[in-house]
Enzyme design. Sequence first.
Site, PDB file in Angstrom:
ATOM      1  N   PHE A  41       0.918  -1.091  -0.023  1.00 36.04           N
ATOM      2  CA  PHE A  41      -0.006  -0.213  -0.052  1.00 36.04           C
ATOM      3  C   PHE A  41       0.821   1.219   0.080  1.00 36.04           C
ATOM      4  O   PHE A  41       1.713   1.368   0.894  1.00 36.04           O
ATOM      5  CB  PHE A  41      -0.804  -0.212   1.206  1.00 36.04           C
ATOM      6  CG  PHE A  41      -1.516   1.174   1.364  1.00 36.04           C
ATOM      7  CD1 PHE A  41      -2.964   1.553   1.049  1.00 36.04           C
ATOM      8  CD2 PHE A  41      -0.893   2.515   1.904  1.00 36.04           C
ATOM      9  CE1 PHE A  41      -3.566   2.750   1.026  1.00 36.04           C
ATOM     10  CE2 PHE A  41      -1.845   3.714   2.074  1.00 36.04           C
ATOM     11  CZ  PHE A  41      -2.940   3.763   1.622  1.00 36.04           C
ATOM     12  N   GLU A  42       0.648   2.062  -1.004  1.00 38.30           N
ATOM     13  CA  GLU A  42       1.351   3.529  -1.138  1.00 38.30           C
ATOM     14  C   GLU A  42       0.609   4.487  -1.655  1.00 38.30           C
ATOM     15  O   GLU A  42       0.106   4.040  -2.697  1.00 38.30           O
ATOM     16  CB  GLU A  42       2.834   3.367  -1.851  1.00 38.30           C
ATOM     17  CG  GLU A  42       4.151   3.229  -0.913  1.00 38.30           C
ATOM     18  CD  GLU A  42       5.262   2.917  -1.843  1.00 38.30           C
ATOM     19  OE1 GLU A  42       5.229   2.921  -3.270  1.00 38.30           O
ATOM     20  OE2 GLU A  42       6.362   2.705  -1.296  1.00 38.30           O
ATOM     21  N   VAL A  43       0.556   5.525  -1.087  1.00 29.96           N
ATOM     22  CA  VAL A  43      -0.281   6.639  -1.796  1.00 29.96           C
ATOM     23  C   VAL A  43       0.943   7.716  -1.942  1.00 29.96           C
ATOM     24  O   VAL A  43       1.248   8.062  -1.052  1.00 29.96           O
ATOM     25  CB  VAL A  43      -1.411   7.350  -1.191  1.00 29.96           C
ATOM     26  CG1 VAL A  43      -1.751   8.342  -2.098  1.00 29.96           C
ATOM     27  CG2 VAL A  43      -2.517   6.238  -1.145  1.00 29.96           C
TER      28      VAL A  43
END
Length: 352
Positions: free
Chosen positions: A240-242
Amino acid sequence: SSNEQPVKKQSDTQHTALSLHRHAHKVKGCYVILIRNSELDGIASTMAQIEDTFNSKFDYPYVFLNDEPFTDHFKSTVASLTKARVLFGLLNSTMWGYPDFIDQEYAARCRESMAELGIPYASSESYRHMCRFQSGFFFRHPLLDEFDYYWRLEPYVDYYCQIDYDVFRFMKDNKKKYGFTIAYKEHIETVPTLWKTVMSFLDEHPDIAKQLPSHNESLINFVTSDGGQTYNTCHFWSNFEVGDLSLWRSEAYLKLFDYLDRSGGFFYERWGDAPVHSIAAAILLKKSEFHFFNDIGYRHTSYMHCPVGDIFRTKCTCNPNNNFGKVNPFCVHQMLGSLITQSLDFNMELSC
Ligand code: GDP
Ligand code: MN
């Protein structure tokens, strides 16, 4: 590009002033998904949850990337799961393959000795190409040229909470450059020389080193617990990365990645993109440019972030008793000590 799907018409024809306004100021964000054809059922499940909790309201496009061509079945299935644009890209041999400075026989011997240690993916070649791609190339794929922000998705993960605001707009308006949900410790055997190599890069590039935020301004104490002597193996889980793509497209990161790549650690060791991203971001960014997405309930394999607190029980379908802070208090403490508490308020302390 030629294999881009046509833009789909919105089924909702009621354009309120608000939605027009929002559209006109839309942030250039996209989902980015590196995936194999065989993982179609896993990404269908992820996309259904992403659409339900967030994207059916915002219609951010999906960029699918693969080292092999996507099948027609894959393309039509994922396109049917969203009204947003879907794009499909292939990786070239620069982005997925051995650079000529890598000694492939030596790399094979290194994989064999790591396998004896019983480390996950120790003997996998494709895993190493994957980690190198995610570290140094996804943000330079031509399909991402039109975008400023990305949200990385993986197959077989779960998203549990309804998100009512535009996550990409939040990043932009608050000048956030790196968003995460889970932090964990890495197997040190996969990155024995990573820290040392980053430090020699900084020694050899004083021009870059002198422009970095000071140790107090940066998040460096998340990744080192002895004042910079060694890596404590804490990293943000990059599945998960934004993020703001300009972080990885910066001259400082591109030079750092090239230096790391030439040192051979992606192949002679098994450097993960998560420790590479985390160490780089901890050095390059200010604390205030990180964001902990407490409100995004998320699971990858057996590790879950589930927000604690009554207000989340109507928004989320996960069980807060399974929150990750209970699994790895160490990195949570590193974060609490390093990050501005404002973005970490709430219940992380409760859970460790
Ligand atoms: P883990 O999360 O570290 O266990 O690694 P994964 O197996 O989940 O891989 C990370 C991401 O890269 C996932 O989205 C996978 O679908 C993708 N991936 C891994 N290996 C390959 C590969 O050989 N080819 C392609 N196209 N995608 C891959
Ligand atoms: Mn995974």
